[in-house]
Design an enzyme around this catalytic site. Structure first.
Site, PDB file in Angstrom:
ATOM      1  N   GLY A   1      -3.835  13.375  12.773  1.00  0.00           N
ATOM      2  CA  GLY A   1      -4.841  14.238  12.158  1.00  0.00           C
ATOM      3  C   GLY A   1      -4.458  14.628  10.744  1.00  0.00           C
ATOM      4  O   GLY A   1      -3.341  15.087  10.514  1.00  0.00           O
TER       5      GLY A   1
ATOM      6  N   ILE B   1      -6.502  15.003   6.440  1.00  0.00           N
ATOM      7  CA  ILE B   1      -7.456  14.448   5.475  1.00  0.00           C
ATOM      8  C   ILE B   1      -6.903  13.097   5.054  1.00  0.00           C
ATOM      9  O   ILE B   1      -5.726  12.990   4.706  1.00  0.00           O
ATOM     10  CB  ILE B   1      -7.587  15.381   4.252  1.00  0.00           C
TER      11      ILE B   1
ATOM     12  N   SER C   1       2.479   7.223   5.491  1.00  0.00           N
ATOM     13  CA  SER C   1       1.686   6.297   4.677  1.00  0.00           C
ATOM     14  C   SER C   1       2.535   5.679   3.580  1.00  0.00           C
ATOM     15  O   SER C   1       3.510   6.272   3.102  1.00  0.00           O
ATOM     16  CB  SER C   1       0.521   7.066   4.051  1.00  0.00           C
TER      17      SER C   1
ATOM     18  N   TYR D   1      -2.008  13.317  -1.506  1.00  0.00           N
ATOM     19  CA  TYR D   1      -2.025  12.746  -0.154  1.00  0.00           C
ATOM     20  C   TYR D   1      -0.635  12.200   0.197  1.00  0.00           C
ATOM     21  O   TYR D   1      -0.082  12.481   1.265  1.00  0.00           O
ATOM     22  CB  TYR D   1      -3.075  11.642  -0.091  1.00  0.00           C
TER      23      TYR D   1
ATOM     24  N   LYS E   1       2.765  13.342   2.844  1.00  0.00           N
ATOM     25  CA  LYS E   1       3.534  12.450   3.724  1.00  0.00           C
ATOM     26  C   LYS E   1       5.034  12.628   3.464  1.00  0.00           C
ATOM     27  O   LYS E   1       5.844  12.665   4.391  1.00  0.00           O
ATOM     28  CB  LYS E   1       3.132  10.985   3.485  1.00  0.00           C
TER      29      LYS E   1
ATOM     30  N   SER F   1      -2.351  -0.439   4.974  1.00  0.00           N
ATOM     31  CA  SER F   1      -3.806  -0.266   4.943  1.00  0.00           C
ATOM     32  C   SER F   1      -4.428  -0.785   6.224  1.00  0.00           C
ATOM     33  O   SER F   1      -4.520  -1.985   6.426  1.00  0.00           O
ATOM     34  CB  SER F   1      -4.461  -0.890   3.709  1.00  0.00           C
TER      35      SER F   1
END
Lengths: 280, 280, 280, 280, 280, 280
Positions: free
Chosen positions: A73, A75, A112, A137, A141, A166
């Protein structure tokens, strides 16, 4: 050793929704959670609870009695720091802290490539390079990986951080190297769960692409063996691609478009990500 | 090239208060800030403004027109994450973001050994090892270093991150290696400011101790040459010290007591830090 | 923290006899041992016991109640393996095993450059390079270092392994880099004893020679700071030295003559080592 | 280039007995030796000679005229140092020394993961990491590797050191990564023999397991390509395994149970090794 | 061991002319050469011969009987490749090839930071990093270093490659780190000559500047200990320097202005190098 | 994205002639060039122009309007430096300089293992090790790689340097590791052309041999996946091979016979290379 209880966050998201079915089969009880009101039909053993990651009081009860949390979970686009703070930073803290209080053994986290997105692609980066985030973002991480390492070293709570490259349709040359198929995502999550001991481990989430630009050697003991290969799309993708500019940072760096967009500004539009998830 | 305007955060703190005088001489205007109502008599060219790091609206006006920010403001002990979040995480974001909006060239930041405090002391760690925070306090340092790197790589805003080991009186064997004298602190801040170009740089803040356990090689171009050496205190300190336990993580790791205390619980008491700052 | 009891092996040897006096001052009781019948006048607090390192029953009683053992006893020349086995291999085992049984905290061991003597001098070797012994003599040092590491990792018994380069008069060009003065030897042994926690540590025993070819960075926390420098002898030594042959392995390698002599054959004669110890 | 004469030590052991047949086909004459009175029916070209590794006089005549020695003879469990000394330490010396005297070109040695067993499994270790033995058994492997390197560098006698992980039935989760099948063992020994030049080389003996935790890159030129994969057993093994404790050193380290047992105490019982060798 | 004959190329150049006197004292006969007609008064034992480096027939006779060649002759600015080819590429080949034919033991070569000038200054580069030339001038240094290594490995002809940073007056901030004083240049050349064995060695030519950005660790055995420190000029230089642009490659990279000028275009003008050599 | 124009140098050579057909299909116009008068029948879209690499005026017009140059033209044997200079050194400069002047995007260059041929085969070398040429032939490869890196860093002209190991029939044990099949050569050239962005990249040209002794990890993003494996020839080759001498540098080093031949003397004869190219 079938698990008793698993918690999946981000269950309404693109990747989370793919994980629900396989996770439901790995445990007696799967608690899926997200901020959506509803995630449709449930799998055997699955239960859905709406909850806001940024609110400790909503998260804590969910993890009680859980063996592990699969934490997807967040954004999943670049937004201003102020918007990222709740779900992606505080949300991670809430998962680990609540997990610790309730004796959760392990968190499997959707990290990520954007935690290290500013490295040039001509460097075959391992899982132990220092962070070089490309966006807020990615910064979240980095924060969560460091948090996870600390909870392992101070509190012996394990975590596996899957640096997904990706997980989307292959629509551009970058994805020939960075693609993670849904099946390989499931394979990766599975070994992150079934490996008896993981301590603190980082692994890149990427398929067996010929052009995969990252190195999972340090996570070899996990036994992750991807089966898909984006090279099947190479001829068509390369034929249609416009000529690349080698001085463009978004072409040269692992983070791709995230490496070149301004901080705080959405990148997803430019990446051609299509919501192609199966309907349950 | 004398600077026009410098901003010093944490000006009322133990280290910050030592920096006020030397910084005031390196610029035409020094804006000192903290959450105290008052910091006593001001130096020539110094102005004090009370402001809360966690509030962007209070921070932003201060940095307008500044060449650089010397960012030492933070909670300087271990506290629960919820308390750390405002000053140490959001506060760092506010400094960098406000700085970026107003064209600030560089931030000189008081980072800490606690960003890598879980490494054993038998490893002579450089400035490029991956983070291993020992506390939420250290985690905030990790966050800020990663943030600073990102602002450099994405927005060409420079920063120097001073990983201070222990800027306090030498009262225990660990400090024989970790001591940073006030004079050496000033030397370090000075080169962090006067070096023409720094990009993103990390440097350990430690004196020229015989037993210094960290490596500043990658920051050599800064020309930081400490002059003090805690070895002067070795004979007495070692004679009085109780026998150490090699299996104690707080003895074996760079972070010292921070490495062994529970997360979120104050460590300062156990470190014998005395507020020995000069009164201005 | 003055030690109660120290044990010194090899007390009749060239280096051991230099250590007797300084060690006697660091503890209440110094037990010196060797295979000689007698080591002359004793220092305050010193007691001499003749014992054979290769015999567990003779060694064990000596270490009872000792805080640390300074283990310098060994054959200090190249001899056939069969002769080396007792004092240099079994002897080391006896020290560690007896120490473990009696709760000895730490062994300070006279290891040697000959554990890594086959590295070319054009490599500035650290303390973490894999072993490359040049003789059976060096092989016994490798064995003991590995033994010491194991006793630390399995039984938390500490050790410091001093890889001495050449503690002898400077009579040839190699010694301009490899010289360890007696005073620096004492400094090194002192910090190996007084550092509160050492775990398993290796440090090269070499003076502050301009031409020192080895790197003690990983042992920085010990705070060993040699003061002597063989460069004082350089002009004369180099003027008198015959032209060197760069294809000669004994010239090119760290081990010097040990690197070029046949295994099992004495090297000391060719090194010009003179017994220059002070008479007690 | 078929070899004239090979010597196999440990021919009565579990691994040795598997090697007899393939080795007998690679040479005109295979001399098998062990301390057993008898090893059953012999293969074409095979001759059995009972001999004690610890006795130079019994070993030397065997190697006369041999091209290579495949040295698998040793105690294959943890025992006290005094018992290990003869077969595992002196035995290795005897093989190399006797080999040297008779012009043997190469020794292929059964080394073991226990030479580096204290590394955590989250480190993907190569063949050039410093030794970290987990037992006296592992210490003997360290000794022999260092010995072999020295005989190569001083006397140009080649050796390949096969660090076998676990050549036994897969009965626990660790073996999913560490398994070496008998067929892969034969493949490994074969390339160690047929590669024209090897100098001093170390290679891990492990099958092509998905979860193999070690790196043979530096031995790539050998061309060892294992074919078996313990992943075939994963589902069943993992389903039946009890929950692992991540703070248990025997679970976290490469050495497995050897890493956690006390020094000198048998480990084999706890590993579930069954003598499953084919009867000849 | 005084040398019989030394050859100095580039004897009329800025650095070469400083070396004539000290070199003349290290040998019985110094043959100085350059393309100038005359180099003024000669030192005791010195002989001047005009010769063109690009012409083998002119160079070969000079090195006959020489122990070593100190090769400083070259175009010392950036020029088009066609002009660089003769003196800087072919000239180096001629020195090594002629040296080889006449049994010259060693070449001491004026290499340059420009062989690795494109590395950012925030990397503390050692002598073993791959080449990254910044100009054709630097490319010729790369060529000569590789040539020298090959003559060592194939023909056992030694060489020391002195990567000089900037041997000129300190007139800008870069030189605070890169300065090599004339006295330190002489020290460096001296040890490059008097070290008994050097094989193939690279060493940075830089003074003991606080801000020195390069690492000579691998050449430690040479014993080069510079004595001068550009920090004495820092206050004035930094006060007068204009604000630097961190995005300018010439500021950020080791090569300085050479890193930013177009290939083939003179850089010396922009560096403020003044011909300040003493008149003999 | 089909290319408009490609230039192939060395089109009459053994490897070049194999590349003509596949290259002709990747572009609208293929300009093949060599010093031969004629290269036989031409493929669709191919045009042949005789030209001397050493002459800028002959090369420049060919590259006008080209997207990329595939530069395989060179003397492909060891010859004296004076003969190598024109085609292999100046020729490379001419290709890059002419390419730069005409906006050529990329050069794909036939480099060679001989740029690093002096590394021992027991080192699994990556593409970032410093050069260790084994011949003047290898030195020209070093020169061109450094040149290519400089044109990328200074002028943003891309290049891929294919360090071919041995693209010839497998007739000896070395080739079991070093073989590059013609099909794999084509695969490698193809990805070097079709990868959107390459910057400056080095990749080893070797098939998927079990015994391949080099590491292409840093070039992973290219997606080169060889399909052939010389192991198919191993049994026969090894059976017939004479016993190797481990002290022979030509056997031990990556460069093979080039590592042991005298500089400037032909090596091809000793390598058993047969001209087995297909006739067009």
């Amino acid at each position: 050793m079938k698990l008793k209880k698993l918690v999946l966050t981000g269950a309404a998201g693109r990747l989370g929704s793919y994980l629900r079915e396989p996770l439901s089969k790995m445990c007696d009880e799967l608690v899926s959670t997200d901020i959506a009101d509803d995630i449709g039909n449930l799998y055997d053993g699955e239960r859905y609870v709406k909850a806001d990651l940024a609110k400790f009081d909503e998260i804590e009860p969910l993890v009680e009695g859980a063996d592990m949390v699969v934490h997807f979970g967040a954004i999943v686009d670049e937004v201003p720091f102020e918007e990222m703070l709740g779900p992606n930073f505080i949300g991670s803290y809430n998962i680990w802290e609540a997990g610790h209080r309730h004796g959760v053994r392990r968190v499997v986290y959707a990290s990520s490539i954007h935690a290290v997105g500013m490295y040039p692609k001509t460097e075959f980066i391992g899982t132990d390079v220092p962070h070089r985030p490309d966006t807020f973002y990615g910064l979240a991480k980095c924060f969560t990986e460091d948090l996870g390492r600390m909870y392992w070293e101070k509190r012996q709570m394990e975590s596996v951080h899957l640096r997904i490259l990706s997980a989307a349709q292959v629509t551009n040359p970058r994805a020939l190297g960075s693609w993670l198929s849904y099946d390989d995502l499931v394979r990766l999550v599975r070994v992150a769960i079934d490996t008896p001991v993981v301590g603190f481990t980082i692994a890149y989430g990427v398929s067996a692409n010929d052009r995969a630009p990252v190195d999972n050697a340090l996570a070899s003991f996990l036994g992750y063996r991807p089966q898909d290969n984006a090279e099947q799309f190479a001829e068509q993708i390369l034929a249609e691609a416009p000529q690349a500019d080698p001085t463009d940072i978004g072409t040269m760096c692992h983070g791709g478009p995230f490496a070149s967009i301004p901080l705080g500004q959405s990148a997803v539009g430019s990446m051609g990500i299509v919501d192609d998830r199966k309907k349950t």
